[in-house]
Design an enzyme around this catalytic site. Structure first.
Site, PDB file in Angstrom:
ATOM      1  N   CYS A  28      33.393  35.713  42.021  1.00  0.00           N
ATOM      2  CA  CYS A  28      33.262  36.578  43.200  1.00  0.00           C
ATOM      3  C   CYS A  28      31.968  37.381  43.138  1.00  0.00           C
ATOM      4  O   CYS A  28      31.536  37.930  44.150  1.00  0.00           O
ATOM      5  CB  CYS A  28      34.437  37.527  43.280  1.00  0.00           C
ATOM      6  SG  CYS A  28      34.554  38.550  41.817  1.00  0.00           S
ATOM      7  N   PHE A  55      42.431  32.035  41.389  1.00  0.00           N
ATOM      8  CA  PHE A  55      42.290  30.962  40.394  1.00  0.00           C
ATOM      9  C   PHE A  55      41.080  31.163  39.491  1.00  0.00           C
ATOM     10  O   PHE A  55      41.029  30.603  38.404  1.00  0.00           O
ATOM     11  CB  PHE A  55      42.187  29.588  41.099  1.00  0.00           C
ATOM     12  CG  PHE A  55      40.811  29.273  41.656  1.00  0.00           C
ATOM     13  CD1 PHE A  55      39.815  28.775  40.825  1.00  0.00           C
ATOM     14  CD2 PHE A  55      40.502  29.490  42.993  1.00  0.00           C
ATOM     15  CE1 PHE A  55      38.542  28.495  41.322  1.00  0.00           C
ATOM     16  CE2 PHE A  55      39.241  29.216  43.497  1.00  0.00           C
ATOM     17  CZ  PHE A  55      38.255  28.720  42.661  1.00  0.00           C
ATOM     18  N   GLU A  59      48.531  29.600  41.408  1.00  0.00           N
ATOM     19  CA  GLU A  59      49.324  28.405  41.077  1.00  0.00           C
ATOM     20  C   GLU A  59      48.428  27.277  40.565  1.00  0.00           C
ATOM     21  O   GLU A  59      48.921  26.276  40.053  1.00  0.00           O
ATOM     22  CB  GLU A  59      50.131  27.950  42.312  1.00  0.00           C
ATOM     23  CG  GLU A  59      49.319  27.465  43.511  1.00  0.00           C
ATOM     24  CD  GLU A  59      48.747  28.597  44.382  1.00  0.00           C
ATOM     25  OE1 GLU A  59      48.616  29.738  43.900  1.00  0.00           O
ATOM     26  OE2 GLU A  59      48.396  28.307  45.543  1.00  0.00           O
TER      27      GLU A  59
HETATM   28  P1  NAD Z   1      43.276  32.856  47.475  1.00  0.00           P
HETATM   29  O1  NAD Z   1      43.173  34.002  48.423  1.00  0.00           O
HETATM   30  O2  NAD Z   1      43.470  31.497  48.028  1.00  0.00           O
HETATM   31  O3  NAD Z   1      44.525  33.082  46.488  1.00  0.00           O
HETATM   32  C1  NAD Z   1      44.688  34.297  45.782  1.00  0.00           C
HETATM   33  C2  NAD Z   1      46.188  34.514  45.522  1.00  0.00           C
HETATM   34  O4  NAD Z   1      46.864  34.629  46.782  1.00  0.00           O
HETATM   35  C3  NAD Z   1      46.850  33.372  44.769  1.00  0.00           C
HETATM   36  O5  NAD Z   1      47.760  33.912  43.849  1.00  0.00           O
HETATM   37  C4  NAD Z   1      47.550  32.574  45.869  1.00  0.00           C
HETATM   38  O6  NAD Z   1      48.728  31.948  45.424  1.00  0.00           O
HETATM   39  C5  NAD Z   1      47.885  33.633  46.912  1.00  0.00           C
HETATM   40  N1  NAD Z   1      47.827  33.123  48.287  1.00  0.00           N
HETATM   41  C6  NAD Z   1      47.012  32.145  48.759  1.00  0.00           C
HETATM   42  N2  NAD Z   1      47.220  31.968  50.083  1.00  0.00           N
HETATM   43  C7  NAD Z   1      48.173  32.849  50.450  1.00  0.00           C
HETATM   44  C8  NAD Z   1      48.807  33.154  51.694  1.00  0.00           C
HETATM   45  N3  NAD Z   1      48.491  32.508  52.803  1.00  0.00           N
HETATM   46  N4  NAD Z   1      49.725  34.136  51.715  1.00  0.00           N
HETATM   47  C9  NAD Z   1      50.052  34.789  50.587  1.00  0.00           C
HETATM   48  N5  NAD Z   1      49.482  34.545  49.387  1.00  0.00           N
HETATM   49  C10 NAD Z   1      48.550  33.587  49.312  1.00  0.00           C
HETATM   50  O7  NAD Z   1      42.018  32.926  46.512  1.00  0.00           O
HETATM   51  P2  NAD Z   1      41.573  31.880  45.404  1.00  0.00           P
HETATM   52  O8  NAD Z   1      41.068  30.647  46.073  1.00  0.00           O
HETATM   53  O9  NAD Z   1      42.607  31.743  44.364  1.00  0.00           O
HETATM   54  O10 NAD Z   1      40.350  32.663  44.742  1.00  0.00           O
HETATM   55  C11 NAD Z   1      39.035  32.624  45.231  1.00  0.00           C
HETATM   56  C12 NAD Z   1      38.768  33.791  46.133  1.00  0.00           C
HETATM   57  O11 NAD Z   1      38.992  35.004  45.436  1.00  0.00           O
HETATM   58  C13 NAD Z   1      37.318  33.861  46.598  1.00  0.00           C
HETATM   59  O12 NAD Z   1      37.316  34.242  47.948  1.00  0.00           O
HETATM   60  C14 NAD Z   1      36.713  34.948  45.732  1.00  0.00           C
HETATM   61  O13 NAD Z   1      35.598  35.604  46.282  1.00  0.00           O
HETATM   62  C15 NAD Z   1      37.870  35.865  45.597  1.00  0.00           C
HETATM   63  N6  NAD Z   1      37.722  36.729  44.444  1.00  0.00           N
HETATM   64  C16 NAD Z   1      37.377  38.025  44.667  1.00  0.00           C
HETATM   65  C17 NAD Z   1      37.196  38.869  43.601  1.00  0.00           C
HETATM   66  C18 NAD Z   1      36.826  40.304  43.817  1.00  0.00           C
HETATM   67  O14 NAD Z   1      36.835  41.024  42.860  1.00  0.00           O
HETATM   68  N7  NAD Z   1      36.516  40.746  45.018  1.00  0.00           N
HETATM   69  C19 NAD Z   1      37.376  38.396  42.295  1.00  0.00           C
HETATM   70  C20 NAD Z   1      37.738  37.068  42.101  1.00  0.00           C
HETATM   71  C21 NAD Z   1      37.911  36.237  43.189  1.00  0.00           C
END
Ligand code: NAD
Length: 517
Positions: A298, A166, A193
């Site tokens: 991140c 997100f 989403e």
């Molecule tokens: P998230 O892991 O909740 O979601 C990421 C994606 O995975 C979304 O598209 C979501 O729909 C999907 N998803 C969520 N739960 C799932 C599941 N159980 N099974 C399958 N798919 C699933 O992450 P978020 O809250 O959207 O984003 C924040 C996180 O992303 C933080 O932990 C942040 O550090 C990380 N992030 C990392 C980087 C990097 O480059 N390392 C960059 C940006 C964000």
């Protein structure tokens, strides 16, 4: 191109019907048929503004079929034509950057200047991908053996998918699809989403730029859509950015199903401040890097590690800056920090403040005291003011978890060695930084620190688009980093050709092992 924005705003204002965000498959908007959907909020008001369709396994399969069908034509399209299209995409994104930023502010909550910054960094990835003829060049060895030449090509994989978080609804998709489609793959994006509209707007721009139908598709959804990607054998590679537990799951499931996977996870980024550092400069950097985008980056600095007697003046300098940070709606030009993305996330972030103080940290600044905090429980936005926890220790909950909000933690250590040990013992290894005037210390840090992206007097060392982005340890699962040269490598595979054009005069039967000398 502004239709999407106009329609959803008008509907929302009328209050009669929420805007609906549908899929983009085969070059056009396709309404979901699964009967499942999710809410999209304006974090500044706390009100739901739209619903987003959630795909079923069958809907994802249809998108894969369309992308698979488009692949042969797209990979055969000349490099020169693909380059022309990449340039057009780049120009359209730049031309519409304000509208894209508008979607980010409306659904993520980030302030407009930050949203424009996100678009600008994404644009750099498109510019890098415009160099695809150069990036796809192979190598050639003449006369590897008598009359035999050997050469290597890089070819696209086929249908590839990107699953994005997100916090960067425009930039992270651009990290992925720019190189993926420039190198001749077809792409399926499964955006977060929580803020899905920017991806549909980008899809419209790509179509306008001349990307053929089926080359770029957007399928919205939750775990059902993600699992459909992971299970579908026609999808050859998956790029993921998100939290560590999901990244690990994506990597393990995707690779088990024969896919190439790069899965970037969460972070806990430490900024070490040595006693010789310029305290004012370090405090400016820590505050900017911790609270920018409400800490939902991140690469945000989440922990300042103060070495020796720098701690007291540094905490005082940080504290002094906090009341001046203007928190408010993202579209208010005065605001420096917007709300958090959802009420649940805001409450989770705030919960670490109580846990921190119960476990012995000093709550130097409590974001719950901000006048906008609490509004999210009724019809207000999901705000939390800036917060500072001092004297944090490694076993505290606030340190053991990624908070991902406007909470900066300060840890006090006696020596440089203790500071580096803290960073290296942490399970995450995304970004880290050191603030010092001592070149020797900075050099030692660069040599021994266990993290993928390192800043020397730079708090957020996100690599430029012609390098590649990736953390170490639990911050990345996979072998190749994202975007830049490693992104090109990820989305292509090598083919080595050994070729002889026989001279009929020297041809003869030889059953011996092929020799090169
Ligand atoms: P998230 O892991 O909740 O979601 C990421 C994606 O995975 C979304 O598209 C979501 O729909 C999907 N998803 C969520 N739960 C799932 C599941 N159980 N099974 C399958 N798919 C699933 O992450 P978020 O809250 O959207 O984003 C924040 C996180 O992303 C933080 O932990 C942040 O550090 C990380 N992030 C990392 C980087 C990097 O480059 N390392 C960059 C940006 C964000």
């Amino acid at each position: 191109m502004t239709q999407l924005a106009e329609r959803t705003t008008a509907e929302t204002e009328a209050g009669s019907q929420l805007g609906r965000v549908s899929h983009w498959i085969g070059g056009r908007a396709v309404e979901g048929t699964s009967g499942r959907s999710g809410p999209v909020y304006d974090p500044a008001t706390g009100r739901q503004t739209k619903t987003v369709d959630f795909a079923s396994t069958d809907e994802m399969a249809e998108a894969v079929r369309v992308a698979d069908e488009a692949f042969p034509g797209w990979r055969a399209t000349s490099l020169s034509k693909r380059t022309e299209i990449m340039f057009r995409i780049r120009n359209l994104v730049e031309q519409h950057r304000t509208e894209i930023a508008g979607f980010l502010t409306a659904e993520h909550g980030k302030v407009t200047s930050d949203a424009l910054g996100e678009v600008a960094r994404g644009l750099e990835n498109l510019e890098f991908a415009c160099g695809v003829p150069h990036l796809m060049k192979g190598s050639y060895s003449e006369q590897a053996s008598g009359g035999v030449d050997v050469y290597q090509l890089r070819q696209p994989l086929g249908v590839v998918a990107g699953i994005t978080p997100f916090n960067f609804p425009a930039m992270v998709p651009m990290w992925m699809f720019a190189n993926a489609i420039a190198t001749g793959n077809t792409f399926i994006l499964k955006p977060s989403e929580k803020d899905p509209s920017a991806s549909i707007f980008l899809a419209q721009l790509l179509a306008e730029a001349g990307v053929p139908e089926g080359v770029f598709n957007v399928v919205h959804g939750d775990k059902v859509a993600v699992d459909a990607i992971l299970e579908d054998r026609r999808i050859k590679a998956v790029s993921f950015v998100g939290s560590t537990p999901v990244a690990r799951y994506i990597y393990e499931t995707g690779t088990r199903n024969g896919k190439r996977v790069q899965a970037l996870g969460g972070a806990k980024n430490h900024m070490i401040v040595l006693p010789d550092a310029d305290i004012e400069m370090a405090a400016d950097a820590a505050v900017s890097a911790a609270y920018g985008s409400a800490g939902e980056r991140c690469m945000a600095i989440s922990v300042v590690v103060a070495v020796g007697d720098v701690a007291d003046p540094l905490v005082a300098a940080i504290k002094e800056r906090l009341p001046k940070i203007k928190v408010g709606p993202g579209d208010d030009p005065e605001s420096q920090m917007g709300p958090l993305v959802t009420r649940e996330h805001r409450d989770k972030v705030a919960s670490y403040l109580d846990k921190g103080s119960q476990q012995g940290a000093d709550l130097v600044a409590d974001g719950r005291e901000h006048s906008l905090y609490g509004n999210g429980s009724g019809d207000g936005g999901f705000y939390l003011g800036v917060s500072l926890l001092d004297r944090v220790t490694p076993e505290m909950d606030s340190y053991c978890n990624e908070i991902f909000g406007p909470v900066l933690e300060v840890m006090r250590v006696g020596t440089y060695g203790e500071a580096v040990k803290l960073v290296n013992d942490n399970p995450y290894g995304n970004g880290t930084a050191i603030f010092t005037r001592d070149g020797g210390a900075a050099h030692a840090f660069q040599f021994e620190v266990q993290a993928g992206m390192v800043g020397i007097n730079v708090p957020i060392p996100v690599p430029v688009a012609y390098y590649s982005f990736g953390g170490w340890k639990d911050s990345l699962f996979g072998d190749l980093n994202m975007y830049g040269p490693e992104g090109v490598q990820f989305y292509t595979r090598a083919k080595v050709i050994t070729s002889r054009w026989p001279d009929p005069g020297t041809s003869g039967v030889d059953l011996g092992f092929p020799r090169t000398r």
